[in-house]
Motif scaffolding. Structure first.
Motif, short mmCIF file in Angstrom:
data_model
loop_
_atom_site.label_atom_id
_atom_site.label_comp_id
_atom_site.label_asym_id
_atom_site.label_seq_id
_atom_site.Cartn_x
_atom_site.Cartn_y
_atom_site.Cartn_z
N MET A 173 0.83 -1.20 0.00
CA MET A 173 0.00 0.00 0.00
C MET A 173 0.87 1.27 0.00
N ALA A 174 1.98 1.23 0.73
CA ALA A 174 2.89 2.39 0.75
C ALA A 174 3.53 2.59 -0.62
N LEU A 175 3.80 1.49 -1.30
CA LEU A 175 4.38 1.56 -2.65
C LEU A 175 3.35 2.12 -3.64
N LYS A 176 2.12 1.63 -3.53
CA LYS A 176 1.05 2.13 -4.41
C LYS A 176 0.82 3.62 -4.18
N LEU A 177 0.83 4.02 -2.91
CA LEU A 177 0.65 5.43 -2.58
C LEU A 177 1.79 6.27 -3.17
N GLY A 178 3.03 5.75 -3.07
CA GLY A 178 4.17 6.47 -3.63
C GLY A 178 4.09 6.60 -5.14
N CYS A 179 3.55 5.59 -5.80
CA CYS A 179 3.46 5.60 -7.27
C CYS A 179 2.26 6.41 -7.77
N GLU A 180 1.13 6.29 -7.05
CA GLU A 180 -0.12 6.87 -7.56
C GLU A 180 -0.59 8.10 -6.79
N GLY A 181 -0.09 8.25 -5.54
CA GLY A 181 -0.57 9.34 -4.69
C GLY A 181 -1.91 8.98 -4.06
N LEU A 182 -2.24 9.68 -2.97
CA LEU A 182 -3.53 9.51 -2.30
C LEU A 182 -3.86 10.86 -1.69
N ASN A 237 8.02 -10.52 -3.34
CA ASN A 237 9.47 -10.33 -3.29
C ASN A 237 9.80 -8.89 -3.71
N PRO A 238 9.74 -7.95 -2.76
CA PRO A 238 9.91 -6.53 -3.10
C PRO A 238 11.23 -6.22 -3.80
N GLY A 239 12.25 -7.06 -3.58
CA GLY A 239 13.53 -6.86 -4.24
C GLY A 239 13.43 -6.98 -5.76
N LYS A 240 12.37 -7.62 -6.24
CA LYS A 240 12.17 -7.78 -7.69
C LYS A 240 11.33 -6.65 -8.29
N ASP A 241 10.99 -5.65 -7.46
CA ASP A 241 10.11 -4.58 -7.93
C ASP A 241 10.92 -3.38 -8.40
N PRO A 242 10.89 -3.06 -9.72
CA PRO A 242 11.65 -1.92 -10.22
C PRO A 242 11.20 -0.59 -9.62
N LYS A 243 9.98 -0.56 -9.07
CA LYS A 243 9.44 0.69 -8.51
C LYS A 243 9.73 0.85 -7.02
N LEU A 244 10.50 -0.07 -6.42
CA LEU A 244 10.69 -0.07 -4.97
C LEU A 244 11.13 1.30 -4.43
N GLY A 245 11.96 2.01 -5.19
CA GLY A 245 12.46 3.31 -4.75
C GLY A 245 11.38 4.37 -4.60
N GLU A 246 10.18 4.08 -5.09
CA GLU A 246 9.08 5.06 -5.01
C GLU A 246 8.23 4.88 -3.75
N LEU A 247 8.67 4.03 -2.82
CA LEU A 247 7.93 3.82 -1.57
C LEU A 247 7.53 5.18 -0.98
N GLY A 248 6.22 5.32 -0.67
CA GLY A 248 5.68 6.65 -0.39
C GLY A 248 5.73 7.12 1.04
N CYS A 249 6.84 6.85 1.76
CA CYS A 249 6.95 7.31 3.14
C CYS A 249 8.38 7.72 3.43
N LEU A 273 15.95 -1.98 -0.11
CA LEU A 273 15.31 -0.66 -0.04
C LEU A 273 16.37 0.44 -0.07
N LYS A 274 17.45 0.23 0.69
CA LYS A 274 18.54 1.23 0.72
C LYS A 274 19.17 1.41 -0.66
N LYS A 275 19.23 0.33 -1.44
CA LYS A 275 19.87 0.39 -2.76
C LYS A 275 18.92 0.85 -3.86
N SER A 276 17.64 1.02 -3.53
CA SER A 276 16.62 1.24 -4.56
C SER A 276 16.53 2.68 -5.04
N GLY A 277 17.23 3.59 -4.35
CA GLY A 277 17.08 5.00 -4.67
C GLY A 277 16.05 5.71 -3.80
N TRP A 278 15.40 4.94 -2.92
CA TRP A 278 14.44 5.52 -1.96
C TRP A 278 15.21 6.45 -1.01
#
Length: 316
Positions: A173-182, A237-249, A273-278
């Motif tokens: 949900m935090a990832l979706k919020l980071g990508c789409e906004g709420l 497996n969040p490590g496989k998610d190219p959008k991980l760096g967009e986590l919305g918190c 998470l640390k390596k994702s650009g977040w």
């Protein structure tokens, strides 16, 4: 065909018979909302959606009743665990836990009751959780349908939390919020307790886990999410998610337990998470000598009390 023939048997959790019957072996008991006799936390149930059926249990601390209308409290949206197929927001386990956490942290909480697999396979739980968040967001101007959220909750100070499968939901949900906004919600942080993440490549000491146990975890995921690509699905497996760096918190607290089969996944999550650009800050705390969700089974033990205190300070 005998109606006792079993199609799926997940030891100690759930059985599905070939005639379609579902038998849950855990997490079926419920308790009503209440005013807690010791800490004064009040709770009530609300319906978020009739179709699909989504509800939540709301909690306010004793202080809410006496505080000035200007003082709004942080809001914790909590997602229960249970492998996406058992438990509920009205289970005594979660009701007791949220009563004590709300009192300790002095926050308002919304404990989401999402639909369960296999009757409602994933992504139903994610869809319901997002619908619940949109409902929460509808209170941002103090004119929502639920008085407690209008009066007591600070939607500029929101946290998501959960244990096991609920921690998986909180992350997604935090990832979706980071990508789409709420609109109307400012997510400060997420608390992931013994997160239910996995992957096909072992991390940490996972090779020492018996093969049968590793396969059980992979099979339970496929059972609850039949359309999934498997254990490397980015939802699992969040490590496989190219959008991980967009986590919305801004901050993440990961709680792991030394003897939990998912422990290394919690540590691995913090590393990827640390390596994702977040741009946020992630912290991991480990409870020595403890098993998966030990704090729900033994809430008064020293490690559970320490973890609750840590979460309470994170929420403030």
């Amino acid at each position: 065909m005998s109606n006792e023939e079993i199609a799926h048997d997940f030891f100690n959790v759930i059985k599905v018979y070939k005639d379609g019957r579902v038998e849950r072996l855990l997490g079926t008991s419920t308790v009503p909302p209440s005013t807690h006799p010791e800490n004064g936390v009040q709770s009530k149930d609300v319906v978020i959606s009739q179709e699909p059926a989504i509800s939540a249990r709301l909690y306010i601390p004793k202080s809410a009743a006496t505080s000035s209308p200007q003082t709004k409290l942080p809001l914790l949206v909590y997602f229960h665990g249970g492998g996406f197929c058992i438990e509920s927001s009205s289970s005594p386990t979660y009701h007791n836990y949220l009563n004590t956490l709300v009192s300790e942290a002095n926050v308002v909480a919304v404990s989401v009751d999402y639909r369960l697999a296999p009757e409602n396979p994933l992504p139903a739980a994610y869809d319901d959780s997002w619908a619940a968040l949109k409902w929460v967001a509808s209170h941002f101007d103090g004119n929502g349908s639920e008085d407690w959220l209008n009066r007591f909750a600070d939607l500029r100070g929101v946290f998501f939390g959960g244990d096991s499968a609920g921690a998986n939901i909180a992350h997604n949900m935090a990832l979706k919020l980071g990508c789409e906004g709420l609109v109307g919600v400012k997510l400060i942080g997420i608390v992931l307790i013994h997160p239910y993440f996995w992957g096909t490549e072992p991390v940490g000491e996972e090779l020492t886990i018996p093969a049968a146990k590793r396969e059980y975890i992979a099979a339970l995921w496929r059972f609850t999410c039949p359309l999934s690509i498997g254990s490397d699905d980015p939802l699992f497996n969040p490590g496989k998610d190219p959008k991980l760096g967009e986590l919305g918190c801004e901050k993440v607290l990961v709680c792991v337990a030394e003897k939990d089969v998912f422990k290394d996944r919690g540590w691995h999550y913090s590393e990827v998470l640390k390596k994702s650009g977040w741009k946020g800050v992630v912290e991991v705390i480990e409870a020595k000598g403890e098993e998966h969700v030990f704090h729900l089974r033994n809430p008064s033990c020293e490690n559970a009390v320490a973890m609750k205190k840590k979460i309470a300070s994170f929420l403030n």
